[in-house]
Design a protein around this motif. Sequence first.
Motif, mmCIF file in Angstrom:
data_model
loop_
_atom_site.group_PDB
_atom_site.id
_atom_site.type_symbol
_atom_site.label_atom_id
_atom_site.label_comp_id
_atom_site.label_asym_id
_atom_site.label_seq_id
_atom_site.Cartn_x
_atom_site.Cartn_y
_atom_site.Cartn_z
ATOM 1 N N ARG A 8 0.842 -1.198 0.000
ATOM 2 C CA ARG A 8 0.000 0.000 0.000
ATOM 3 C C ARG A 8 0.876 1.247 0.000
ATOM 4 N N PHE A 9 0.602 2.130 -0.941
ATOM 5 C CA PHE A 9 1.254 3.438 -1.016
ATOM 6 C C PHE A 9 0.363 4.406 -0.267
ATOM 7 N N TYR A 12 3.225 10.636 -0.323
ATOM 8 C CA TYR A 12 4.602 11.085 -0.473
ATOM 9 C C TYR A 12 4.702 12.528 -0.025
ATOM 10 N N THR A 52 9.822 3.572 4.301
ATOM 11 C CA THR A 52 9.831 4.736 3.414
ATOM 12 C C THR A 52 10.906 4.535 2.356
ATOM 13 N N GLY A 78 8.423 8.530 -0.109
ATOM 14 C CA GLY A 78 7.148 7.825 -0.169
ATOM 15 C C GLY A 78 6.986 6.949 1.055
ATOM 16 N N PHE A 80 5.054 3.708 2.680
ATOM 17 C CA PHE A 80 4.439 2.464 2.215
ATOM 18 C C PHE A 80 4.157 1.518 3.370
ATOM 19 N N GLY A 98 7.883 0.077 -4.835
ATOM 20 C CA GLY A 98 7.805 1.412 -4.234
ATOM 21 C C GLY A 98 8.476 2.456 -5.109
ATOM 22 N N ILE A 101 6.374 3.182 -8.137
ATOM 23 C CA ILE A 101 5.218 4.013 -7.787
ATOM 24 C C ILE A 101 5.629 5.478 -7.664
ATOM 25 N N LEU A 102 6.779 5.741 -7.046
ATOM 26 C CA LEU A 102 7.225 7.120 -6.814
ATOM 27 C C LEU A 102 7.744 7.814 -8.068
#
Length: 138
Positions: A8-9, A12, A52, A78, A80, A98, A101-102
């Motif tokens: 899960r994100f 940020y 993170t 970010g 997570f 991760g 995603i970022l």
Amino acid sequence: MSAKSNLRFNYYVVNMMHYDLNHDFDFTDEKSVEINPSFNREISKVSDDAYTIRLAVRIHPEEHDETIPFTAEIHMTGHFEFEDWEKPERIMIAKNNGTAILFPYLRCLLSSITNNASLPPYTLPVMNVNKLFTEDDG
């Protein structure tokens, strides 16, 4: 049946943004400019189920030729959640997913900075972000 990820994100934050115009750059010269950004990634433990990723991009003459129109640097973090993310079979999933995603957020920030500086927006190229870092790079 689709595989559901339990990564899960959460959110940020932008830790730092820096931009400097190169006043010595010849903006009338229409030659192609090659920009080679450098990247950095740091993973930090929050808990057994949270971590993170600090992702940074740097565009600076030290990395390449002095004929670039600007220097820039962005650091973002970010946050997570991923159960047992440090287990050997899960840590690379946590790091690579991760980072993936970022990366679009980092890319958008850099484009926005250059566009708002009255330059043609500089957009980081599309790349396989998992290949930017080795296992030892965080």
